[in-house]
Structure formats: C-alpha cells, structure tokens
Design a protein around this motif. Sequence first.
Motif, mmCIF file in Angstrom:
data_model
loop_
_atom_site.group_PDB
_atom_site.id
_atom_site.type_symbol
_atom_site.label_atom_id
_atom_site.label_comp_id
_atom_site.label_asym_id
_atom_site.label_seq_id
_atom_site.Cartn_x
_atom_site.Cartn_y
_atom_site.Cartn_z
ATOM 1 N N ARG A 1 -56.008 -57.424 -10.140
ATOM 2 C CA ARG A 1 -56.834 -58.515 -10.658
ATOM 3 C C ARG A 1 -57.061 -59.604 -9.603
ATOM 4 O O ARG A 1 -58.167 -60.101 -9.429
ATOM 5 C CB ARG A 1 -56.174 -59.125 -11.900
ATOM 6 C CG ARG A 1 -57.141 -59.814 -12.859
ATOM 7 C CD ARG A 1 -56.420 -60.775 -13.793
ATOM 8 N NE ARG A 1 -55.775 -61.837 -13.046
ATOM 9 C CZ ARG A 1 -56.408 -62.847 -12.484
ATOM 10 N NH1 ARG A 1 -57.709 -62.958 -12.615
ATOM 11 N NH2 ARG A 1 -55.753 -63.744 -11.781
ATOM 12 N N ILE A 2 -56.004 -59.966 -8.873
ATOM 13 C CA ILE A 2 -56.140 -61.037 -7.882
ATOM 14 C C ILE A 2 -57.078 -60.593 -6.756
ATOM 15 O O ILE A 2 -57.871 -61.383 -6.234
ATOM 16 C CB ILE A 2 -54.765 -61.497 -7.343
ATOM 17 C CG1 ILE A 2 -54.913 -62.712 -6.426
ATOM 18 C CG2 ILE A 2 -54.044 -60.408 -6.582
ATOM 19 C CD1 ILE A 2 -55.373 -63.944 -7.117
ATOM 20 N N ALA A 3 -57.018 -59.306 -6.418
ATOM 21 C CA ALA A 3 -57.909 -58.794 -5.370
ATOM 22 C C ALA A 3 -59.360 -58.811 -5.842
ATOM 23 O O ALA A 3 -60.270 -59.183 -5.097
ATOM 24 C CB ALA A 3 -57.490 -57.375 -4.976
ATOM 25 N N GLU B 1 -51.785 -49.591 -3.738
ATOM 26 C CA GLU B 1 -52.349 -50.256 -2.570
ATOM 27 C C GLU B 1 -53.796 -49.816 -2.334
ATOM 28 O O GLU B 1 -54.640 -50.618 -1.935
ATOM 29 C CB GLU B 1 -51.487 -49.994 -1.327
ATOM 30 C CG GLU B 1 -51.877 -50.926 -0.202
ATOM 31 C CD GLU B 1 -50.924 -50.911 0.980
ATOM 32 O OE1 GLU B 1 -49.922 -50.199 0.923
ATOM 33 O OE2 GLU B 1 -51.208 -51.616 1.946
ATOM 34 N N GLY C 1 -43.732 -58.770 -6.617
ATOM 35 C CA GLY C 1 -43.224 -59.451 -7.808
ATOM 36 C C GLY C 1 -44.248 -59.584 -8.928
ATOM 37 O O GLY C 1 -43.922 -60.075 -10.007
ATOM 38 N N LEU C 2 -45.484 -59.182 -8.698
ATOM 39 C CA LEU C 2 -46.517 -59.326 -9.721
ATOM 40 C C LEU C 2 -46.729 -57.991 -10.435
ATOM 41 O O LEU C 2 -46.375 -56.933 -9.919
ATOM 42 C CB LEU C 2 -47.832 -59.783 -9.080
ATOM 43 C CG LEU C 2 -47.768 -61.067 -8.230
ATOM 44 C CD1 LEU C 2 -49.161 -61.409 -7.677
ATOM 45 C CD2 LEU C 2 -47.235 -62.240 -9.042
ATOM 46 N N SER D 1 -47.878 -52.519 1.486
ATOM 47 C CA SER D 1 -48.008 -53.969 1.407
ATOM 48 C C SER D 1 -48.752 -54.339 0.132
ATOM 49 O O SER D 1 -49.975 -54.276 0.057
ATOM 50 C CB SER D 1 -48.762 -54.487 2.639
ATOM 51 O OG SER D 1 -48.962 -55.878 2.542
ATOM 52 N N ILE D 2 -47.963 -54.659 -0.914
ATOM 53 C CA ILE D 2 -48.554 -55.051 -2.186
ATOM 54 C C ILE D 2 -47.852 -56.328 -2.649
ATOM 55 O O ILE D 2 -46.956 -56.815 -1.974
ATOM 56 C CB ILE D 2 -48.395 -53.934 -3.251
ATOM 57 C CG1 ILE D 2 -46.923 -53.556 -3.407
ATOM 58 C CG2 ILE D 2 -49.210 -52.716 -2.864
ATOM 59 C CD1 ILE D 2 -46.681 -52.427 -4.399
ATOM 60 N N PHE D 3 -48.271 -56.880 -3.785
ATOM 61 C CA PHE D 3 -47.614 -58.080 -4.308
ATOM 62 C C PHE D 3 -46.458 -57.626 -5.210
ATOM 63 O O PHE D 3 -46.629 -57.417 -6.410
ATOM 64 C CB PHE D 3 -48.605 -58.946 -5.089
ATOM 65 C CG PHE D 3 -49.810 -59.343 -4.274
ATOM 66 C CD1 PHE D 3 -49.690 -60.218 -3.207
ATOM 67 C CD2 PHE D 3 -51.066 -58.834 -4.585
ATOM 68 C CE1 PHE D 3 -50.794 -60.580 -2.455
ATOM 69 C CE2 PHE D 3 -52.182 -59.186 -3.837
ATOM 70 C CZ PHE D 3 -52.044 -60.061 -2.766
ATOM 71 N N GLU E 1 -51.977 -57.452 -12.278
ATOM 72 C CA GLU E 1 -52.222 -58.696 -11.537
ATOM 73 C C GLU E 1 -52.477 -58.403 -10.057
ATOM 74 O O GLU E 1 -53.272 -59.087 -9.413
ATOM 75 C CB GLU E 1 -51.035 -59.652 -11.732
ATOM 76 C CG GLU E 1 -51.200 -61.021 -11.092
ATOM 77 C CD GLU E 1 -52.359 -61.834 -11.642
ATOM 78 O OE1 GLU E 1 -52.954 -61.440 -12.668
ATOM 79 O OE2 GLU E 1 -52.696 -62.856 -11.017
#
Lengths: 255, 336
Positions: free
Chosen positions: A101-103, A157, A93-94, A89-91, A98
């Motif tokens: 970074r968002i985390a 992840e 499309g980023l 479970s990761i982002f 990123e």
Amino acid sequence: MEPILTTKDLSRHFGGVLAVNLVSLNVYDRQVHSIIGPNGAGKTTLINVITGRLGASEGQVLYQGRDITHRPVYERVRQGISRTFQITSIFMGLSVQENVRIAVQSHLGGSLSIFKPRGGLTEVNAKTGAILERVGLTDVNRQPANSLAHGDQRVLEVAIALAGDPKVLLLDEPAAGMSPAETDQISELISALGKEMAVVLVEHDMEVVMKISEHITVLHQGGVIARGTPREIASDKQVRDAYLGGDQWAPLTKI
Amino acid sequence: MNSTATAAPGGLIFRALRDNPRGKLILLGVFVFLVILPFILPNRFYVRLVNEIMIYALLAMSLDVLLGYTGLLSFMHNAYLGIGAYSTGLFLMHAWSGSVWLAMLAGVLCTMAVALPVGWVQVRTGGLAFALLTLAFGMMFFTVAWKWYPVTGGDDGLMGLPQPTLSLLGINLASSGNSTAMYLFTLGVVTVCFLFTWRVIHSPLGAVLEAIRENEERAAFVGINVRRYKLIGWMLACGLAGAAGSLYILYRGYTGPGVMGAFEGAGVLMMVLLGGMGSLWGPLVGAAIFIFMKDFLSSLTEDWEILVGIIVILLVLFLPRGVAGLPDLLRRTKAE
Ligand SMILES: Nc1ncnc2c1ncn2[C@@H]1O[C@H](COP(=O)(O)OP(=O)(O)O)[C@@H](O)[C@H]1O
Ligand SMILES: [Mg+2]
C-alpha cells in the motif's frame, strides 16, 4: 526498435577493484534481459549503478533517451525504474498489505493528505488489492512481513516493485533460496511480466534463465564477454571456457 | 460513504469510538479527570506540577514523532522547547503583550523558522551523524541562550515578563498569572496538539514516516523523497516542541537557559523510552512518571539523579517497550 534503457561504457570501481568495467548494453521494452556470470562478476554493482544506489565512476545511464546517470533514486523510481534486491529489502515491521500500500501510495499520490485515514485513499486500496491478488499474497495480507516464509518475502518484494507501474523492472536473484516449486512460480510470474515491461534479470538458476530470457549478457570480472539469445550463449565457446567445470553451467549443454 | 453525509456531532463521536473504543474511552476519562483536577486539588503546587507534566508530555510526544515514527534520534529536543519559550517571552516583552494566542503563534513560528535550516542540514545525513548533529545544534542553541546577555538575560534568564490576559473569542477570561486558568489553557492546547498529531500520524503521511523508519533504502526505492519527508517529520516535531515552549514560559512567567541543557534533553528521551515509543500516548504517560518520580525523589535526597538513573535502568531492562508495551505483555503472560 529504440531501447528503453541504455548504458554507455558504464564503469564503477571500488578503490582498485573494477567491479563494473565499460559495460554497454541495451534493454528493450517487453523483453526479459538476463545478466549472468559467476559470483563477483559485477552483476549487483551494475544494477546498483543503473538504479542509483551507487554512483557511476564513468559512463552514462540513459532512460527513454534521457541521461539519468546523476538523478536521485526516488526520481528514477518515479520515472518507472523499479528493482528488488539480492538481500530482501522490505518493510519488515509492517503488514504485507501495508508494504504494498505504501509503495502504491507513493506512486499514485496522497501522501500529504493529513486529514484522511491511511485506508482512505480509494484508488490506492484498489491497486494494492489487485497487486496482492496477482502475486498470490492476498491470504496473508494482514500478517507482518517479518513473519512470512523466505519465499513469500521474495515475492512480496516483487509486489512492492510492481506498485510503481515500472517500465523497467530489475530483479537481483529473485529466486535465491527458493524451493523448486516456488522457483517455478516466480519464473512464471517474471516471464509474464516480461510481456508487459522490460525486465532485467540477474539469476543463477540457468534453467530459469534459458527458459524465459529473450536476451542474455554475460559478465566476467566486470566486463561483458558475450551477449546474444539463450541459444547463442549456450553454444558460445568463450562462455564455456570461462566457466569450465562450473556445475551451474550444466543446463547449457541441454540446449 | 453515506456516514460522512450524516455527520451529526453524535455520529461523529460514535464513529470516533468505533475502532479501539476502550483506548478512546480511557483517553476521554483522563481528559475529564484533568479538567476537574485543579478544582479538587487543595495544593496549588500540584496544580502547577501537573501543568508542567502536560507541557513535557507534549514535548515527549513530539519527540516520539521523530523517534517512534520516523526513526530519527534527537538528543536535545528540549532545545526547541527552549527556543519556543524564549521567542514567546521576547515577543511579549518587546512586541506585544496583548494576546496569549499571538505570543504562542510567534513562539511556534520562530521555533519552526530556526528548525528549518537545522533540519535541512540534518536530513542530509543519516543514522549516527543525524543524532550527533542534533546534539551539536542543541549545544549551540543552549550556549546562545546562556551567553547572549542583552537579549536572553544570560544565566538569569528572561525576567519581568508581562502577564497577558487569557481571552477566548474576544472574552477576557483571566490573567495568565492565575494558575487554574493557565492549567486549563495548557490542557486545551496540549489536547488539541495531541488530536492533531494523532490524526497526522494515522494519515497517509504517517504511513510514509513509518516506511522511512522501517527501511529507509526501500522507502527511497518505492519513490519516496526520504529527505523531504524526514524534514516534514522534523518540522512537525519542532513546531510541537515550540508550542510546548510557549506553554512553558506562559505558565512559569520565566525561563532560563537550564531548560535547554543536554541533561534535560536526556530526560525527554527517557520520558519517551519509559512510556514506549511509537504509540504517541506512551510518552504522555512517560512524562508523568518521570516528573512525578523526579519530584518525589528530589524531596528525599539531593542526589536524586542517581535514583532516577537506577529506576530508568530497571524499567528499560524489564519493560523494554515501555508502558505502551504493557498491555501486550500482560496479554501474553495471561495466555501462557
Ligand atoms: N560496496 C562495495 N565495496 C567494495 N567492493 C565491492 C562493493 N560491492 C561490490 N564490491 C566488489 O565488486 C565486485 C563485484 O561484486 P558484485 O557486483 O556484488 O558481484 P555479483 O553480484 O556479480 O556477485 C566484487 O569483487 C565485490 O567484492
Ligand atoms: Mg550479486
């Protein structure tokens, strides 16, 4: 020593299925605590209840002495409980960078500074770089996450989970689908992490489990049937009886 | 770091152009073209048409904040344009007709005041339930506008609106009945809204919204309070839609419940899809295409909706990422 995370008679059922049945366990700082058992034993469900993805049917989850059984997911994460999922479970499309970074941003703050560019949070950037470096993803940091090989996605992840400076890190089959070389690398990483924080590890690869765990809990049909050090578990008659014939238990005999 | 210390206006423009200079020059060119347009267009009708396009471009862009960046489907975003229009109109009629700016502020604040409890409820659901709730609330607001005669004028709409004076920094410029003045006013407000939204979307806040769009569960598991940030995205989108509504009633001098209908809501969604979601500028182009197309086709036949439908179907089939996906598509075909 006080445990950092405790479950008290924790249960979770789905209709008539008792997926987790009166599980009590203590997780200690700077230890790798593995949870093993055959498919359907309730390992993932246990982790889901501990991390708040699923509610508990009964029992309690205590973290640093406080009852967090009914706290929302994001609060548990902010208090220091991070996890990875059995199904990545990761982002997707980023970019890799990123993703981390968002985390980190979520952990260090700055999400409401609307007049800064995304790359303008200096502290966040530095920490992101350090984490990518540590897990060995620096070279691919500009690639979209969905273009990574499966093994690298699993590592990413873990990197995302590390962004929150967790005190308890729960890993649900992190080496699933990895090549032997990749498995070696990630078990080395997990072993190192186990010297810095509490790690709860669900893993099918018994060689990995026996090598890096301080403590093992064996689940069977939702309940705990054995607990102890790797050596104790390997020589436990009940554990062997429960899994007689299972190839995955062959490494046990080597200990 | 020292570039911020020497932030002369020239330096500012230079820095703004540094990344993606071509895109920014195109935007600047479009802006200059739009400023000149009302002075060279002979026909007032087209000045008003382009004015309407700019208003719907703002609405489509605000929907893109939800759809393209937060991953939330709002079926009737035009309801919030309607609320902005009605509240601006009611403010002019019953409170004070002295200032266009104050009337706009009232419109935006009213829209956000209505949007807040709606959003609060909606973000407690996900996926399809969220989308259905936007439809349910939208229908409710439409019915209120349509049936509440004493306040909204029912299906006659708000009529007899006073025409406030357009003023800037205390200088009276023109009456809001002047179509060129209103056009420039709309252009100014839409431009400021676009730049503001651009800034927000490319800020750390925009990164949080994108993370939610990509993977809501993972977002929660990195410590993001997903409901709270969905609500922030929702409020931003509704505030911008409210501003579009204010512009709408100020330029037309009238509004009826028709703008709030479900059919119109589908039109706004088409603008976003035609233009390409997740780019902010795509929906601006999408709005222009959609409204020109509607204007042209409705001059040919009364059943223009059928033709619009066919064209939209073709575009969705052959240009699935909208106009915003076009540069990428061209680059790839050239490479082959
Ligand atoms: N969301 C769910 N709904 C219904 N049953 C579930 C759900 N998740 C798990 N189960 C059931 O709970 C039991 C434990 O599953 P799980 O926790 O995934 O086991 P493990 O991770 O040890 O393989 C299984 O019988 C499984 O079918
Ligand atoms: Mg499992």
